[in-house]
Design a protein around this motif. Sequence first.
Motif, mmCIF file in Angstrom:
data_model
loop_
_atom_site.group_PDB
_atom_site.id
_atom_site.type_symbol
_atom_site.label_atom_id
_atom_site.label_comp_id
_atom_site.label_asym_id
_atom_site.label_seq_id
_atom_site.Cartn_x
_atom_site.Cartn_y
_atom_site.Cartn_z
ATOM 1 N N GLU A 125 -14.438 -36.415 -2.083
ATOM 2 C CA GLU A 125 -14.338 -34.973 -1.934
ATOM 3 C C GLU A 125 -15.237 -34.547 -0.788
ATOM 4 O OE1 GLU A 125 -17.642 -33.553 -5.240
ATOM 5 O OE2 GLU A 125 -15.501 -33.536 -5.754
ATOM 6 N N ILE A 126 -15.004 -33.327 -0.250
ATOM 7 C CA ILE A 126 -15.765 -32.774 0.849
ATOM 8 C C ILE A 126 -15.953 -31.283 0.590
ATOM 9 C CG2 ILE A 126 -13.706 -32.334 2.260
ATOM 10 C CD1 ILE A 126 -15.347 -33.068 4.712
ATOM 11 N N ASN A 127 -17.181 -30.759 0.939
ATOM 12 C CA ASN A 127 -17.503 -29.362 0.693
ATOM 13 C C ASN A 127 -17.413 -28.564 1.991
ATOM 14 O OD1 ASN A 127 -18.016 -29.877 -1.991
ATOM 15 N ND2 ASN A 127 -20.189 -30.260 -1.655
ATOM 16 N N VAL A 128 -16.914 -27.331 1.882
ATOM 17 C CA VAL A 128 -16.843 -26.389 2.994
ATOM 18 C C VAL A 128 -17.532 -25.110 2.546
ATOM 19 C CG1 VAL A 128 -15.353 -25.092 4.539
ATOM 20 C CG2 VAL A 128 -14.698 -27.402 3.845
ATOM 21 N N ASP A 177 -16.404 -13.998 -2.683
ATOM 22 C CA ASP A 177 -15.809 -15.150 -2.018
ATOM 23 C C ASP A 177 -16.807 -16.031 -1.275
ATOM 24 O OD1 ASP A 177 -13.345 -14.247 -2.886
ATOM 25 O OD2 ASP A 177 -13.065 -12.970 -1.130
ATOM 26 N N SER A 178 -18.044 -15.646 -1.157
ATOM 27 C CA SER A 178 -19.007 -16.502 -0.470
ATOM 28 C C SER A 178 -19.383 -17.679 -1.367
ATOM 29 C CB SER A 178 -20.267 -15.699 -0.114
ATOM 30 O OG SER A 178 -19.964 -14.661 0.799
ATOM 31 N N GLY A 179 -19.634 -18.851 -0.720
ATOM 32 C CA GLY A 179 -20.080 -19.993 -1.501
ATOM 33 C C GLY A 179 -19.471 -21.287 -1.021
ATOM 34 N N GLU A 180 -19.608 -22.340 -1.879
ATOM 35 C CA GLU A 180 -19.144 -23.676 -1.566
ATOM 36 C C GLU A 180 -17.718 -23.862 -2.104
ATOM 37 O OE1 GLU A 180 -20.561 -26.081 0.093
ATOM 38 O OE2 GLU A 180 -22.460 -25.051 0.516
ATOM 39 N N TYR A 181 -16.789 -24.284 -1.221
ATOM 40 C CA TYR A 181 -15.421 -24.646 -1.609
ATOM 41 C C TYR A 181 -15.291 -26.154 -1.486
ATOM 42 C CZ TYR A 181 -14.115 -19.725 -1.571
ATOM 43 O OH TYR A 181 -14.022 -18.385 -1.857
ATOM 44 N N ARG A 182 -14.596 -26.730 -2.447
ATOM 45 C CA ARG A 182 -14.558 -28.192 -2.519
ATOM 46 C C ARG A 182 -13.118 -28.678 -2.385
ATOM 47 N NH1 ARG A 182 -14.610 -31.139 -7.373
ATOM 48 N NH2 ARG A 182 -15.212 -29.175 -8.398
ATOM 49 N N GLN A 194 -12.256 -29.650 9.745
ATOM 50 C CA GLN A 194 -12.597 -29.195 11.085
ATOM 51 C C GLN A 194 -14.005 -28.588 11.127
ATOM 52 O OE1 GLN A 194 -9.500 -26.535 12.314
ATOM 53 N NE2 GLN A 194 -7.953 -28.160 12.534
ATOM 54 N N ARG A 195 -14.355 -27.762 10.123
ATOM 55 C CA ARG A 195 -15.679 -27.120 10.083
ATOM 56 C C ARG A 195 -16.222 -27.185 8.668
ATOM 57 N NH1 ARG A 195 -14.822 -21.234 12.350
ATOM 58 N NH2 ARG A 195 -12.962 -21.436 11.015
ATOM 59 N N ARG A 196 -17.454 -27.596 8.569
ATOM 60 C CA ARG A 196 -18.088 -27.659 7.251
ATOM 61 C C ARG A 196 -18.616 -26.295 6.825
ATOM 62 N NH1 ARG A 196 -19.189 -32.972 5.656
ATOM 63 N NH2 ARG A 196 -19.871 -31.998 3.716
ATOM 64 N N VAL A 197 -18.898 -25.429 7.827
ATOM 65 C CA VAL A 197 -19.370 -24.073 7.535
ATOM 66 C C VAL A 197 -18.463 -23.108 8.287
ATOM 67 C CG1 VAL A 197 -21.270 -22.429 7.689
ATOM 68 C CG2 VAL A 197 -21.747 -24.859 7.213
ATOM 69 N N VAL A 198 -17.884 -22.138 7.566
ATOM 70 C CA VAL A 198 -16.988 -21.150 8.141
ATOM 71 C C VAL A 198 -17.573 -19.774 7.873
ATOM 72 C CG1 VAL A 198 -14.658 -20.218 8.151
ATOM 73 C CG2 VAL A 198 -15.016 -22.678 7.778
ATOM 74 N N SER A 199 -17.731 -18.962 8.935
ATOM 75 C CA SER A 199 -18.316 -17.629 8.810
ATOM 76 C C SER A 199 -17.322 -16.607 9.322
ATOM 77 C CB SER A 199 -19.628 -17.544 9.601
ATOM 78 O OG SER A 199 -20.177 -16.246 9.526
ATOM 79 N N VAL A 200 -17.042 -15.563 8.520
ATOM 80 C CA VAL A 200 -16.100 -14.516 8.896
ATOM 81 C C VAL A 200 -16.647 -13.178 8.433
ATOM 82 C CG1 VAL A 200 -14.077 -16.015 8.811
ATOM 83 C CG2 VAL A 200 -14.804 -14.810 6.755
#
Length: 768
Positions: free
Chosen positions: A517-520, A501-506, A436-442
Amino acid sequence: MPGTEAIRAVVYDLGKGQRIQQLAQTLGQLTVISNSAAVSIENLPLAAHGLFTCQAFYDIEHEPKVFYYYVHLTVRVPVSKPYLLMSDVSPVEGSTMWMRCNLENGTGPIQYVWQYETRSGNISAFAQGNTNIINVTNINRNHTGWYRCVASNAVNSESSNRLWLDTIFGPDIPQIDVTPYSITERGYSALERETVSLLCQAQSNPASQYVWFYNNSQVYTGPQLTITKILRMHTGDYACLAQNTYLNTRSKKTISLTVYYPPDGSPSCSVEAALNYTALRLICSWPGGLPSPSLHWTGLGNTANTNTAVLLPSEGLNSNSLFTCMGSHLALKQSTECSTRTHIPPAEPECFPYVTNNKQYLMLSCSWDGGAPKALVWWEGPDGQAKGGEENSNILILRYGTASSGKTYTCHAKHPLLAQTKTCRLTLEAPVLLTQRRVVSVYEGSDVQLTCNLRANYLPVSEITWFNNQGVGVLDTSKYALLQTSAWANLTVRDTDETQDSGEYRCSTSNAVGGTEINVTLVINRYPMPPNVTLVKVMYNSRQRNEVELEWQVENEGGGGWTGFILQHIWVSEQPGRRGSNNDSKQEMEERISPPDWHSNIIQDPEVRIYTVGRLTPTVTYQFRIMPVNHRTFGHPSAAKTPAEPRYNVYPAVIGAAIGGMLFAAFLTALLLVFIIRNRNNNPRLHDMLFGLQHSQSRENINFPEDELEGRSEGGIEEIGPTMALPRAASPLTTSPASATPATSQAPPPGDDNEPVSVTITVKATGS
């Protein structure tokens, strides 16, 4: 006498009478017959045997004449009763013996006859001759019986007493009779659970003794062996041993007994394909049993033995045809049957792929279950892969990663009742991932969910795996929560932290055809610093100094950014002379003893601006401060302030006390007047002094009788109840003499003048 020339006179008569000589006495009782020349001899003895001469003399004058008559007298002796002698009355069969007939007397010639009498009473001549002894050679069992001898001469015939000749023989080879009687090629047979009797008989004298053996093991002694409800386990060889204990001889015979038993259960019917799945073969099987059961299919016009099949062309057969096989066995009273039906599998062939656990092989499975007979299934692949026909199901094995993406693999299925072949197909594809979102900010401290799903349902099934910002595969832990199905996988990161917890999740997935694969990117933001807060009011709300009311205000109210407040107070000092008071709580004493520290009250409502802190020690001086918070960020604490004393106003207190005293005095005056009215008979002077004298006529107008009035006045005293306590100081408004007396008499005993009194005065002031 015979053999001599001498003549001796026996009797004579010379004219002067008969003269019998002494010799006549040896010849018997001799009597002369009168007037004749004849003599009679009675009881003739054997001595009378000989020549008798009769001399007759004629007296003639010139010359005497003598005549001689000769008579030869033969004396014959009758035979006496003979007696029989045998050399052996119990000869052994095959031996030799003699029999002798002995006589005391008898004139010969004597004839001897030997008679044989059987057990049934039949008498026959065994031998005869002129000798009194006979020899019998090669004695056999037929010589057993009664024997006697008969001696005969010209005079008479006499028979001896009979004598028993008992021939010893045997035993012969036994004869075994089986009941019920049934003979097979191997011997005798019996049906399971029948009662079988084996009778052994062997000719022998004396009678034989019998011993039975089963498979060379002794099982019974006696001529008849009976087996009740014989079982199949009793099949085997039965031997009968006959023994002659007198001769110490024995003989033996063995027979084979077979126990027939039916097969277990009932026949089993099945149908299978034949002639390359263009025909049917009916199979009826009923294994076991002895002998083999008889089987035949009904309605087909032929008979089949066990495990034989009937071949039928599939043309003209329905999908639900019924075939019945009948089974019978000689050990069963009734026949039994089984049935089988033919039918086409109800559904279509099913194909699906799966991968082995070690991901070495891709398995393409195809099945078409439920038919009778079973269907034939085989695979054909796009690159020449194939798997030969198998019934019901078939698996094509491909090495992992070698399958062609987008190519079709076809499974063929054929059933004998269908002319056409059915197929099912698999198209294998590499997976494609979506998010749904490639970049998630919280904000920091919150939980965040990262989504990953497959674009379609791929074959073979793809497995989705999440990797965290460190490249490590994610499992369910206190930090991470995984929720996934075959089509999607969601990763929840709990209690997010900016640093960790910040960074790239795969999100990664793969199947036997390929992988992707896809990165978030997860961005964790810190919350902003909350605005400053200022205490505008810090004041005790009473003289007891145990509660402080605080009021504050927030700078930049419209900016937001705070979730609550932390209100803190600290112990500063204590007034002398009040240490260790009984009214101090344990917690307050611990606060004075322990080093000074800030005590916090958490206020979670961001809209609150006024707060009261209670349970304070009156003798202790405190300082208060407040700071705003939002989630994990603390604002700057306000300046510490000491509570101010409350402003004291005497006028409202005096006015309140006066009004209260007046109300209390009025209440006591009313009670006194009621008391005087009810007790006017007891205190008439006091009543007349207050109300004055009244005419006697007015008393007659009382509605109650006198006795009732007395009862009411007595009851009135009981209804007054306990006396009421008056305030410690009389109100200045209460000056009536009537009220002075009860106030003095009903006042409580004086107490400690130094005891503190709590008075709460509430003043509401409104100002413009």
